[in-house]
Design a protein around this motif. Sequence first.
Motif, PDB file in Angstrom:
ATOM      1  N   ALA A 105      -8.254   7.858   0.496  1.00  0.00           N
ATOM      2  CA  ALA A 105      -8.383   6.517   1.075  1.00  0.00           C
ATOM      3  C   ALA A 105      -7.017   5.957   1.455  1.00  0.00           C
ATOM      4  O   ALA A 105      -6.856   5.378   2.531  1.00  0.00           O
ATOM      5  N   PHE A 106      -6.023   6.134   0.586  1.00  0.00           N
ATOM      6  CA  PHE A 106      -4.684   5.610   0.866  1.00  0.00           C
ATOM      7  C   PHE A 106      -3.987   6.414   1.960  1.00  0.00           C
ATOM      8  O   PHE A 106      -3.060   5.917   2.598  1.00  0.00           O
ATOM      9  N   ALA A 107      -4.426   7.660   2.190  1.00  0.00           N
ATOM     10  CA  ALA A 107      -3.835   8.488   3.249  1.00  0.00           C
ATOM     11  C   ALA A 107      -4.477   8.227   4.605  1.00  0.00           C
ATOM     12  O   ALA A 107      -3.980   8.700   5.633  1.00  0.00           O
ATOM     13  N   SER A 108      -5.574   7.482   4.617  1.00  0.00           N
ATOM     14  CA  SER A 108      -6.280   7.207   5.864  1.00  0.00           C
ATOM     15  C   SER A 108      -5.421   6.374   6.810  1.00  0.00           C
ATOM     16  O   SER A 108      -4.669   5.493   6.380  1.00  0.00           O
ATOM     17  N   VAL A 109      -5.531   6.667   8.103  1.00  0.00           N
ATOM     18  CA  VAL A 109      -4.730   5.956   9.107  1.00  0.00           C
ATOM     19  C   VAL A 109      -5.149   4.501   9.213  1.00  0.00           C
ATOM     20  O   VAL A 109      -4.307   3.598   9.314  1.00  0.00           O
TER      21      VAL A 109
ATOM     22  N   TYR B 169       0.808  -1.217   0.000  1.00  0.00           N
ATOM     23  CA  TYR B 169       0.000   0.000   0.000  1.00  0.00           C
ATOM     24  C   TYR B 169       0.849   1.280   0.000  1.00  0.00           C
ATOM     25  O   TYR B 169       0.467   2.270  -0.616  1.00  0.00           O
ATOM     26  N   SER B 170       1.976   1.276   0.691  1.00  0.00           N
ATOM     27  CA  SER B 170       2.822   2.470   0.717  1.00  0.00           C
ATOM     28  C   SER B 170       3.401   2.756  -0.665  1.00  0.00           C
ATOM     29  O   SER B 170       3.465   3.920  -1.103  1.00  0.00           O
ATOM     30  N   GLU B 171       3.793   1.694  -1.388  1.00  0.00           N
ATOM     31  CA  GLU B 171       4.301   1.876  -2.747  1.00  0.00           C
ATOM     32  C   GLU B 171       3.184   2.322  -3.685  1.00  0.00           C
ATOM     33  O   GLU B 171       3.390   3.173  -4.560  1.00  0.00           O
TER      34      GLU B 171
ATOM     35  N   LYS C 269       0.650   4.026  -2.830  1.00  0.00           N
ATOM     36  CA  LYS C 269       0.355   5.416  -2.459  1.00  0.00           C
ATOM     37  C   LYS C 269       1.292   6.375  -3.189  1.00  0.00           C
ATOM     38  O   LYS C 269       0.864   7.436  -3.666  1.00  0.00           O
ATOM     39  N   LYS C 270       2.582   6.021  -3.296  1.00  0.00           N
ATOM     40  CA  LYS C 270       3.552   6.874  -3.987  1.00  0.00           C
ATOM     41  C   LYS C 270       3.224   6.976  -5.478  1.00  0.00           C
ATOM     42  O   LYS C 270       3.284   8.060  -6.063  1.00  0.00           O
ATOM     43  N   GLN C 271       2.897   5.844  -6.072  1.00  0.00           N
ATOM     44  CA  GLN C 271       2.529   5.851  -7.496  1.00  0.00           C
ATOM     45  C   GLN C 271       1.263   6.657  -7.730  1.00  0.00           C
ATOM     46  O   GLN C 271       1.134   7.363  -8.735  1.00  0.00           O
ATOM     47  N   LEU C 272       0.338   6.557  -6.796  1.00  0.00           N
ATOM     48  CA  LEU C 272      -0.916   7.293  -6.904  1.00  0.00           C
ATOM     49  C   LEU C 272      -0.671   8.801  -6.792  1.00  0.00           C
ATOM     50  O   LEU C 272      -1.325   9.591  -7.477  1.00  0.00           O
ATOM     51  N   ALA C 273       0.266   9.195  -5.930  1.00  0.00           N
ATOM     52  CA  ALA C 273       0.591  10.611  -5.792  1.00  0.00           C
ATOM     53  C   ALA C 273       1.172  11.165  -7.092  1.00  0.00           C
ATOM     54  O   ALA C 273       0.821  12.279  -7.528  1.00  0.00           O
TER      55      ALA C 273
ATOM     56  N   ARG D  27     -11.092  -1.851   0.686  1.00  0.00           N
ATOM     57  CA  ARG D  27     -11.486  -0.524   0.214  1.00  0.00           C
ATOM     58  C   ARG D  27     -10.387   0.101  -0.641  1.00  0.00           C
ATOM     59  O   ARG D  27     -10.667   0.759  -1.641  1.00  0.00           O
ATOM     60  N   LEU D  28      -9.135  -0.117  -0.262  1.00  0.00           N
ATOM     61  CA  LEU D  28      -8.015   0.424  -1.046  1.00  0.00           C
ATOM     62  C   LEU D  28      -7.948  -0.246  -2.418  1.00  0.00           C
ATOM     63  O   LEU D  28      -7.708   0.425  -3.430  1.00  0.00           O
ATOM     64  N   ILE D  29      -8.156  -1.550  -2.441  1.00  0.00           N
ATOM     65  CA  ILE D  29      -8.142  -2.270  -3.725  1.00  0.00           C
ATOM     66  C   ILE D  29      -9.287  -1.774  -4.608  1.00  0.00           C
ATOM     67  O   ILE D  29      -9.126  -1.613  -5.824  1.00  0.00           O
ATOM     68  N   TRP D  30     -10.446  -1.507  -3.992  1.00  0.00           N
ATOM     69  CA  TRP D  30     -11.587  -0.999  -4.757  1.00  0.00           C
ATOM     70  C   TRP D  30     -11.269   0.356  -5.386  1.00  0.00           C
ATOM     71  O   TRP D  30     -11.531   0.586  -6.572  1.00  0.00           O
ATOM     72  N   HIS D  31     -10.670   1.260  -4.616  1.00  0.00           N
ATOM     73  CA  HIS D  31     -10.294   2.566  -5.154  1.00  0.00           C
ATOM     74  C   HIS D  31      -9.238   2.432  -6.255  1.00  0.00           C
ATOM     75  O   HIS D  31      -9.296   3.133  -7.273  1.00  0.00           O
TER      76      HIS D  31
END
Length: 279
Positions: free
Chosen positions: A101-105, A60-62, A64-68, A111-115
Motif C-alpha cells: 500500500a505504501f509503495a503504491s503510486v 508517508y515517505s518516512e 514507508k522507511k520505518q515499515l521497510a 488507506r495508508l493510515i488504516w494499514h
Amino acid sequence: MKKVIVLFVVIACLGAALYMGIGRRVAESPPPVIGQTQSVYQKMDGLSEDVYRLAKEGKYSEAKKQLAELGMLVAQAKPPKGLSLEAVNALTDTVIKAKRAFASVEAEPNRLIWHALQVRLTIDSLTHESEPLWKNYYNSYQEHINKMMLLVASRKQNEFARAFTQNLQLYQTLKPAMSIHTSAQNMEALYSVYSFLIQETRKQDYNWDGITNALEELNRQTQIIFLGKEQSTFGLGIPPQSPILIIALFASCIVSGLGYFAWKKYRAENEGRKRERDG
C-alpha cells in the motif's frame, strides 16, 4: 453492638489491604518475556508505533522507511513460542500488504493510515499479551452488535447493511491482531459468522431469522475473544480484578454478618420479654 462495629472495621481493613496488595503485584509485574528474541520484538513494537504515528502526521515517505525496516525484522525474527501457523501467516501478510500500500503510486491517505493501524495493533499483540491494544475496541464492537440487533428487529434492510459494513471494517482491522492470542477454533467461528452475513447482505431479501442467529453467535464469540469468557452472569462487564467487584463482595459479607447479629439480638430481646411476661 460494639463487637459488630469492630468486626466491620476489621473486614473492611482486610479488604482494602487485599485490594492494595493485588494492585501492587499487578503494577510491579514485569512484561511478558518472549524467549531470546524479546529485544527484537521490542524494536518491532517501537517501529510499528512510529509507522502509525508518521502515517497519521502525513509523513508517508518516512513511515514507508520505518515499515521497510520492520518488514526485515519480521522476516528475520524467530516466531514466538506457541504462535500458531495461522497467526504467523496473519502477521507476515499484514506487513506485506502494508508495504504494498505504501509503495503504491496513488495511495489514498486514509488507506495508508488504516494499514499502519493494522500493523501497529498486530505487532503490539505480540509484545503485550495480557492487555493488547486491540481489546480497547471492545466497546465499539459491542455497540455495533447492539445496533445491528435493533435494526434486525425493525427489519431496516438498508440501515442494517450500512451498520454491518462498519462492523466488518472494524473486524478486518482487528483480525490479524486477534489471531495472535485467540484460538484457531474461535477465529474460524468468527470467520463463518461474517461469511454468512456477507452473503446475506448481498441478497435482495434478507433471511432475518438467520441473521438474528448469526448476530447472537457473533455476540457470544465477541465475549469469548475480548473478555476471555462468555458474558458474566452479573451482566455488568466488570472484570474479576475490579475494585468495584471486590468491594461488592466484601460488602455482601458484611451485610450478611450484620444481618445475622441483628437477628440474634432481636431473638434474644423477644425471649427476654417473653420471660418477663411469664414471670
